[in-house]
Every structure is written in C-alpha cells, then in structure tokens.
Design a protein around this motif. Sequence first.
Motif, PDB file in Angstrom:
ATOM      1  N   LYS A 168       0.784  -1.381   0.022  1.00  0.00           N
ATOM      2  CA  LYS A 168      -0.195  -0.020  -0.008  1.00  0.00           C
ATOM      3  C   LYS A 168       0.919   1.177   0.024  1.00  0.00           C
ATOM      4  O   LYS A 168       1.793   1.281   0.655  1.00  0.00           O
ATOM      5  CB  LYS A 168      -1.008   0.015   1.221  1.00  0.00           C
ATOM      6  CG  LYS A 168      -2.387   0.387   1.191  1.00  0.00           C
ATOM      7  CD  LYS A 168      -3.268   0.309   2.322  1.00  0.00           C
ATOM      8  CE  LYS A 168      -4.429   0.966   1.810  1.00  0.00           C
ATOM      9  NZ  LYS A 168      -5.148   0.760   3.067  1.00  0.00           N
ATOM     10  N   HIS A 169       0.562   2.170  -0.749  1.00  0.00           N
ATOM     11  CA  HIS A 169       1.411   3.295  -0.841  1.00  0.00           C
ATOM     12  C   HIS A 169       0.982   4.107   0.367  1.00  0.00           C
ATOM     13  O   HIS A 169      -0.064   4.478   0.578  1.00  0.00           O
ATOM     14  CB  HIS A 169       1.170   4.213  -2.036  1.00  0.00           C
ATOM     15  CG  HIS A 169       1.481   5.415  -2.324  1.00  0.00           C
ATOM     16  ND1 HIS A 169       2.940   5.792  -2.392  1.00  0.00           N
ATOM     17  CD2 HIS A 169       0.925   6.877  -1.992  1.00  0.00           C
ATOM     18  CE1 HIS A 169       3.167   7.049  -2.392  1.00  0.00           C
ATOM     19  NE2 HIS A 169       1.928   7.645  -2.467  1.00  0.00           N
ATOM     20  N   GLU A 170       2.050   4.587   0.865  1.00  0.00           N
ATOM     21  CA  GLU A 170       2.015   5.511   2.138  1.00  0.00           C
ATOM     22  C   GLU A 170       1.948   6.930   1.701  1.00  0.00           C
ATOM     23  O   GLU A 170       2.867   7.537   1.190  1.00  0.00           O
ATOM     24  CB  GLU A 170       2.861   5.081   3.232  1.00  0.00           C
ATOM     25  CG  GLU A 170       2.647   5.806   4.399  1.00  0.00           C
ATOM     26  CD  GLU A 170       1.442   5.369   5.343  1.00  0.00           C
ATOM     27  OE1 GLU A 170       0.763   6.157   5.703  1.00  0.00           O
ATOM     28  OE2 GLU A 170       1.274   4.115   5.053  1.00  0.00           O
ATOM     29  N   SER A 171       0.925   7.779   1.860  1.00  0.00           N
ATOM     30  CA  SER A 171       0.673   9.231   1.447  1.00  0.00           C
ATOM     31  C   SER A 171       1.801   9.962   2.258  1.00  0.00           C
ATOM     32  O   SER A 171       2.211   9.937   3.317  1.00  0.00           O
ATOM     33  CB  SER A 171      -0.473   9.908   1.719  1.00  0.00           C
ATOM     34  OG  SER A 171      -0.656  11.253   1.428  1.00  0.00           O
ATOM     35  N   GLN A 172       2.349  10.938   1.479  1.00  0.00           N
ATOM     36  CA  GLN A 172       3.511  11.757   2.059  1.00  0.00           C
ATOM     37  C   GLN A 172       2.928  13.227   2.205  1.00  0.00           C
ATOM     38  O   GLN A 172       3.576  13.960   2.836  1.00  0.00           O
ATOM     39  CB  GLN A 172       4.528  12.158   0.883  1.00  0.00           C
ATOM     40  CG  GLN A 172       5.311  10.935   0.600  1.00  0.00           C
ATOM     41  CD  GLN A 172       6.066  10.122   1.664  1.00  0.00           C
ATOM     42  OE1 GLN A 172       6.701  10.709   2.250  1.00  0.00           O
ATOM     43  NE2 GLN A 172       5.853   8.775   1.808  1.00  0.00           N
ATOM     44  N   PHE A 173       1.536  13.420   2.307  1.00  0.00           N
ATOM     45  CA  PHE A 173       0.827  14.690   2.652  1.00  0.00           C
ATOM     46  C   PHE A 173       0.983  14.638   4.131  1.00  0.00           C
ATOM     47  O   PHE A 173       0.780  13.768   4.970  1.00  0.00           O
ATOM     48  CB  PHE A 173      -0.703  14.542   2.257  1.00  0.00           C
ATOM     49  CG  PHE A 173      -1.123  15.716   2.692  1.00  0.00           C
ATOM     50  CD1 PHE A 173      -1.309  16.691   1.561  1.00  0.00           C
ATOM     51  CD2 PHE A 173      -2.069  15.814   3.864  1.00  0.00           C
ATOM     52  CE1 PHE A 173      -1.929  17.911   2.211  1.00  0.00           C
ATOM     53  CE2 PHE A 173      -2.755  16.868   3.972  1.00  0.00           C
ATOM     54  CZ  PHE A 173      -2.704  18.013   3.289  1.00  0.00           C
ATOM     55  N   ASP A 174       1.496  16.050   4.632  1.00  0.00           N
ATOM     56  CA  ASP A 174       1.582  16.306   5.946  1.00  0.00           C
ATOM     57  C   ASP A 174       0.638  17.590   6.197  1.00  0.00           C
ATOM     58  O   ASP A 174       1.173  18.614   5.420  1.00  0.00           O
ATOM     59  CB  ASP A 174       2.958  16.391   6.352  1.00  0.00           C
ATOM     60  CG  ASP A 174       3.275  17.031   7.709  1.00  0.00           C
ATOM     61  OD1 ASP A 174       2.684  17.867   8.121  1.00  0.00           O
ATOM     62  OD2 ASP A 174       3.861  16.205   8.446  1.00  0.00           O
ATOM     63  N   LEU A 175      -0.193  17.591   6.870  1.00  0.00           N
ATOM     64  CA  LEU A 175      -0.952  18.645   7.097  1.00  0.00           C
ATOM     65  C   LEU A 175      -0.432  19.897   7.660  1.00  0.00           C
ATOM     66  O   LEU A 175      -0.630  21.079   7.372  1.00  0.00           O
ATOM     67  CB  LEU A 175      -2.323  18.557   8.147  1.00  0.00           C
ATOM     68  CG  LEU A 175      -3.235  19.531   8.382  1.00  0.00           C
ATOM     69  CD1 LEU A 175      -4.201  19.807   7.253  1.00  0.00           C
ATOM     70  CD2 LEU A 175      -4.199  19.131   9.630  1.00  0.00           C
ATOM     71  N   ASN A 176       0.479  19.880   8.559  1.00  0.00           N
ATOM     72  CA  ASN A 176       1.298  21.066   8.884  1.00  0.00           C
ATOM     73  C   ASN A 176       2.018  21.623   7.906  1.00  0.00           C
ATOM     74  O   ASN A 176       2.086  22.924   8.120  1.00  0.00           O
ATOM     75  CB  ASN A 176       2.204  20.709  10.148  1.00  0.00           C
ATOM     76  CG  ASN A 176       1.506  20.022  11.422  1.00  0.00           C
ATOM     77  OD1 ASN A 176       0.329  20.832  11.745  1.00  0.00           O
ATOM     78  ND2 ASN A 176       1.941  19.026  11.953  1.00  0.00           N
ATOM     79  N   LYS A 177       2.780  20.833   7.125  1.00  0.00           N
ATOM     80  CA  LYS A 177       3.598  21.451   5.987  1.00  0.00           C
ATOM     81  C   LYS A 177       2.907  21.846   4.660  1.00  0.00           C
ATOM     82  O   LYS A 177       3.068  22.850   4.084  1.00  0.00           O
ATOM     83  CB  LYS A 177       4.457  20.621   5.273  1.00  0.00           C
ATOM     84  CG  LYS A 177       5.685  20.084   6.388  1.00  0.00           C
ATOM     85  CD  LYS A 177       6.833  19.045   5.629  1.00  0.00           C
ATOM     86  CE  LYS A 177       6.239  18.349   4.570  1.00  0.00           C
ATOM     87  NZ  LYS A 177       7.170  17.296   4.174  1.00  0.00           N
ATOM     88  N   ASP A 178       1.531  21.072   4.357  1.00  0.00           N
ATOM     89  CA  ASP A 178       0.975  21.210   3.329  1.00  0.00           C
ATOM     90  C   ASP A 178      -0.462  22.010   3.441  1.00  0.00           C
ATOM     91  O   ASP A 178      -1.220  22.208   2.212  1.00  0.00           O
ATOM     92  CB  ASP A 178       0.902  20.028   2.627  1.00  0.00           C
ATOM     93  CG  ASP A 178       1.886  19.168   2.169  1.00  0.00           C
ATOM     94  OD1 ASP A 178       3.177  19.984   1.993  1.00  0.00           O
ATOM     95  OD2 ASP A 178       2.128  18.029   2.501  1.00  0.00           O
ATOM     96  N   LEU A 179      -0.621  22.475   4.486  1.00  0.00           N
ATOM     97  CA  LEU A 179      -2.038  23.024   4.742  1.00  0.00           C
ATOM     98  C   LEU A 179      -2.473  24.246   3.845  1.00  0.00           C
ATOM     99  O   LEU A 179      -3.386  24.193   3.285  1.00  0.00           O
ATOM    100  CB  LEU A 179      -2.110  23.667   6.162  1.00  0.00           C
ATOM    101  CG  LEU A 179      -3.377  24.390   6.441  1.00  0.00           C
ATOM    102  CD1 LEU A 179      -4.606  23.419   6.619  1.00  0.00           C
ATOM    103  CD2 LEU A 179      -3.241  24.995   8.005  1.00  0.00           C
ATOM    104  N   TYR A 180      -1.559  25.053   3.355  1.00  0.00           N
ATOM    105  CA  TYR A 180      -1.677  26.307   2.542  1.00  0.00           C
ATOM    106  C   TYR A 180      -1.673  25.901   1.183  1.00  0.00           C
ATOM    107  O   TYR A 180      -1.874  26.811   0.036  1.00  0.00           O
ATOM    108  CB  TYR A 180      -0.839  27.311   2.874  1.00  0.00           C
ATOM    109  CG  TYR A 180      -1.154  27.757   4.406  1.00  0.00           C
ATOM    110  CD1 TYR A 180      -2.401  27.867   4.927  1.00  0.00           C
ATOM    111  CD2 TYR A 180      -0.112  27.550   4.887  1.00  0.00           C
ATOM    112  CE1 TYR A 180      -2.461  28.366   6.216  1.00  0.00           C
ATOM    113  CE2 TYR A 180      -0.267  27.801   6.761  1.00  0.00           C
ATOM    114  CZ  TYR A 180      -1.493  28.060   7.145  1.00  0.00           C
ATOM    115  OH  TYR A 180      -1.788  28.547   8.533  1.00  0.00           O
ATOM    116  N   HIS A 181      -1.445  24.618   0.778  1.00  0.00           N
ATOM    117  CA  HIS A 181      -1.313  24.135  -0.594  1.00  0.00           C
ATOM    118  C   HIS A 181      -2.094  22.616  -0.659  1.00  0.00           C
ATOM    119  O   HIS A 181      -1.538  21.858  -1.500  1.00  0.00           O
ATOM    120  CB  HIS A 181       0.069  24.034  -1.075  1.00  0.00           C
ATOM    121  CG  HIS A 181       0.945  25.414  -0.957  1.00  0.00           C
ATOM    122  ND1 HIS A 181       0.670  26.217  -2.019  1.00  0.00           N
ATOM    123  CD2 HIS A 181       1.707  26.029  -0.074  1.00  0.00           C
ATOM    124  CE1 HIS A 181       1.034  27.470  -1.644  1.00  0.00           C
ATOM    125  NE2 HIS A 181       1.899  27.023  -0.834  1.00  0.00           N
TER     126      HIS A 181
END
Length: 190
Positions: free
Chosen positions: A28-41
């Motif tokens: 299963k691919h683990e997402s690299q999305f991080d709310l703290n880093k990516d919130l404004y994008h």
Amino acid sequence: MATTRIQKCNFVKKLPLIILSFSLFSCKHESQFDLNKDLYHFSERMENGDTVKIMADLSACTFLAFETYTFTKQYDTLFLEKYSETASYGKTSQTLPKRIYKVKASDPLSFENYLKFLNKEDKPHEKGDFPLVTVTYKKQSRKFYDDGLQDKFMKHDSLFAVKENIYPKDTFFKQEAPPPPPPIIKSKKS
C-alpha cells in the motif's frame, strides 16, 4: 520423471518473479501529505486516498450551526462535499453532492487563502474550547480561533465569499429579507 524435474526447475526459477509481483500488488502506498507542511497548498499536495476535513463553527449568540467541507483525492482528482447543519430552532441539515474542486490554491477565493487569512488573524492568546475552524487529516489537526463576535463575523464573511465562489446556488443559511415596515399613516386634525 524428467518432465517433473524440468517443471520444478522452471517453477523455482520463476518463484522470485512471482513473489516480487505479489509484493508489488499487495504494498500500500503511504501518502507523503503532511497537514502541518501542506496546509496552505493542500489541494495541490494531497495524494490519491487522502481526505482533509474543514469544520467551521458558524454559531453566534443563540444561533447554533456548523459546516463541514470534506476534500477527497481520488483518481488524481480532488472532490469536495459540503455538509451544513443548524440546531437553533429545530435541527435541519443539508449535504450537497460531491463535486470537483477546481479552485487553484493561489485564487483569492480558495480555501487555502482563507486558511492563510485565518492564520494571519488567529488569536492564540484567546484560545478556548471552541475553535472557529478546525482542519483535520488523519490524526493531525490545526485549529483557528476568533476574538469575539466582531472578529468571528469578519472571519465568517470571508468564508461565505469562498463558499459562494464554489456553491453559488447554496441558500441553506440565507434568510429572506424581512417584510418592509407598514406605512405611516398621518392623521388629519380638523
């Protein structure tokens, strides 16, 4: 018997390929999305299978209401679904159908710019138990607060502009204008 040995030998040679194939399809691919880093994008950086929720508390005085915006990335497309609820004079709710979220993060009427505005106007020293807006992704969350009614209404107005851009026909929270006052009748004195 020689045929059986050849079949076993061929199977043994193919075994690593078979194991590799199963492991590739079962990983299963683990997402690299991080709310703290990516919130404004977030709309640009979410990956397939990611879900971000933005919950807005629209309550003021005796009016109790909230909205939840659910962003889900599927098939390389970002979808948005909106749920609204009031509980002041009897509970009413509405769920608008899922639609493609096409607003670019740089657009002044994007959720990303609304969150940047909230961050700039956040009142961290006034944090209470009831945030104005909460953004969640898995176990991560970011909360934004207001500093009283005037600040809350200013932040609500900005949210309503974003919402109107995406859902121009949504009338769930719109009220009809009150009827005009009755005309003033002047009495004539004799």
